[in-house]
Design an enzyme around this catalytic site. Structure first.
Site, PDB file in Angstrom:
ATOM      1  N   ASP A 200      23.918  54.328  23.301  1.00 47.62           N
ATOM      2  CA  ASP A 200      23.470  54.489  21.917  1.00 47.62           C
ATOM      3  C   ASP A 200      21.948  54.459  21.897  1.00 47.62           C
ATOM      4  O   ASP A 200      21.336  53.477  22.339  1.00 47.62           O
ATOM      5  CB  ASP A 200      24.047  53.349  21.067  1.00 47.62           C
ATOM      6  CG  ASP A 200      23.851  53.573  19.582  1.00 47.62           C
ATOM      7  OD1 ASP A 200      23.537  54.709  19.192  1.00 47.62           O
ATOM      8  OD2 ASP A 200      24.005  52.601  18.813  1.00 47.62           O
TER       9      ASP A 200
ATOM     10  N   ASP B 177      23.185  60.846  18.488  1.00 48.48           N
ATOM     11  CA  ASP B 177      22.491  59.757  19.173  1.00 48.48           C
ATOM     12  C   ASP B 177      23.396  58.865  20.014  1.00 48.48           C
ATOM     13  O   ASP B 177      22.976  57.786  20.438  1.00 48.48           O
ATOM     14  CB  ASP B 177      21.724  58.897  18.163  1.00 48.48           C
ATOM     15  CG  ASP B 177      22.646  58.230  17.145  1.00 48.48           C
ATOM     16  OD1 ASP B 177      23.840  58.599  17.070  1.00 48.48           O
ATOM     17  OD2 ASP B 177      22.171  57.340  16.415  1.00 48.48           O
ATOM     18  N   GLU B 178      24.622  59.271  20.291  1.00 49.87           N
ATOM     19  CA  GLU B 178      25.496  58.421  21.095  1.00 49.87           C
ATOM     20  C   GLU B 178      26.487  59.244  21.905  1.00 49.87           C
ATOM     21  O   GLU B 178      26.905  60.321  21.497  1.00 49.87           O
ATOM     22  CB  GLU B 178      26.250  57.411  20.221  1.00 49.87           C
ATOM     23  CG  GLU B 178      27.153  58.040  19.182  1.00 49.87           C
ATOM     24  CD  GLU B 178      27.958  57.006  18.411  1.00 49.87           C
ATOM     25  OE1 GLU B 178      28.494  56.080  19.046  1.00 49.87           O
ATOM     26  OE2 GLU B 178      28.065  57.137  17.180  1.00 49.87           O
TER      27      GLU B 178
END
Length: 385
Positions: free
Chosen positions: A12, A127-128
């Protein structure tokens, strides 16, 4: 033949949007910064080369925070919060506009960097990602540190990683030592590291479920693990109760899906002020056309066609309606999507002001599986509510 134990990592990026902005504006490091402003909130450059920034106390409108730096979060300012409310908590925080083109570019960079080391990746958003490390030999910690260094070299950004026997636990772990954290967990660590956490730390337990659990005296994951299955089933139903029980004991058999097929592609926008369908017709029409064009562009860029086009409206009283239309042949043509979406729009009441407008493309297929139609035949359209 022995089976290797599963090692699943959840990576993350730390305060991703805000961190990208701090690369551009390094003088803001260490300050409370909020992302979510409009184009007018771009920093202005003074004659001496320094910058002047917008601050929250001067904000007027109804925007929502996309993300914030950790310094802003320490003041109670989090993503999803209205900017006007945030201004009451942190009036001197810096306000910056969102720049999704930059965020998507950095997203591609960090994912490419990870793929050079561990290619079995499940993309979970901008974003992950999940990473299956099960087939990698050697020390897991050293491997993850190598991944983190590769991300930093490629982007200049930090990330936090959790490593566990499954996706559910890995996601929880990646949040335990932010920013720039690394948490590794085995099943034996669950009572010590996982059970003391609040139930909301389990991905899949939302605010309403957590509130209902609280009325039953279940606050921590340990409480959930020790709850009678009959109590959970009576309050949540058989399927969700079983999932709650398994999740609290760290049981999750989901695989890392390296090439997931999207079910739909959509674009939507929340207006700075409520717009009326008739009095603001020209403005809404331009926004509507832009949304359809962007959906078509997303389809073309990702190599998909769609056969169902839908719209989403949210009125000023927060009531939301959707309408869908299925066309004879799959398409990624902006004009056809705009026409189909317009047909949907004619089937909803337009007597109230609107807060939000969205366009969605679903029933996706690859060009080899279907061909686009050059026109819409009104008699062949299939409408659904």
């Amino acid at each position: 033949m022995s089976v290797k134990p599963r090692r699943i990592a959840h990576l993350d990026m730390d305060a991703f949007y805000a961190s990208v902005e701090l690369l551009r504006y390094p003088d803001l490091r260490g300050q409370p910064v909020v992302i979510g402003g409009r184009s007018e909130h771009h920093p202005a450059t003074r004659p001496d080369g320094s910058r002047s920034y917008s601050i929250l106390r001067n904000y007027t409108g109804r925007g929502v925070i996309t993300t914030s730096t950790y310094e802003a979060r320490a003041l109670g300012v989090f993503s999803g919060m209205g900017i006007m409310k945030a201004a009451q908590l942190a009036p001197d925080a810096i306000l910056l506009p969102t720049d999704f083109d930059s965020y998507r570019r950095y997203s591609r960079l960090f994912k490419s960097a990870v793929a050079t080391i561990a290619p079995r990746i499940e993309d979970r958003g901008i974003d992950e990602i999940y990473i299956d490390l099960s087939d990698h030999d050697g020390d897991t910690r050293a491997l993850v540190l190598q991944i983190k260094e590769a991300v930093r070299d490629a982007t200049g950004l930090r990330c936090s990683v959790g490593v566990a026997p499954n996706k559910l636990l890995a996601k929880i772990c990646s949040d335990l030592e932010k920013p720039d954290g690394l948490t590794m967990l085995e099943h034996a660590d669950i009572p010590r590291l996982i059970w003391p956490l609040p139930v909301r730390k389990i991905n899949g337990i939302g605010p309403k479920a957590a509130e209902k659990l609280a009325t039953l005296g279940i606050h921590a994951i340990k409480d959930l693990a020790e709850a009678e299955p009959a109590l959970l089933q009576a309050n949540f139903g058989r399927s969700y109760a079983e999932w709650l029980h398994n999740a609290s004991h760290g049981i999750d058999h989901r695989q890392v899906v390296t090439n997931p097929e999207p079910k739909s592609i959509s674009r939507e926008t929340t207006f700075e002020r409520d717009l009326h369908a008739r009095r603001d017709r020209d403005t809404l029409s331009a926004i509507f056309t832009d949304l359809c064009t962007r959906v078509a562009g997303d389809l073309q860029r990702k190599g998909y066609l769609c056969q169902t086009i839908g719209i989403k409206l949210r009125y000023d009283d927060f009531r939301t309606v959707t309408r869908d239309l299925t066309v004879p042949h799959a398409t990624a043509d902006a004009k056809l999507i705009r026409k189909a979406a317009g047909e949907c729009l004619r089937r909803v009441p337009l007597d109230r002001r609107l807060r939000l407008l969205g366009v969605r493309a679903s029933a996706l297929s690859k060009p080899g599986d279907a061909t686009s139609e050059s026109h819409l035949s009104q008699g062949e359209l299939i409408f659904t509510v």
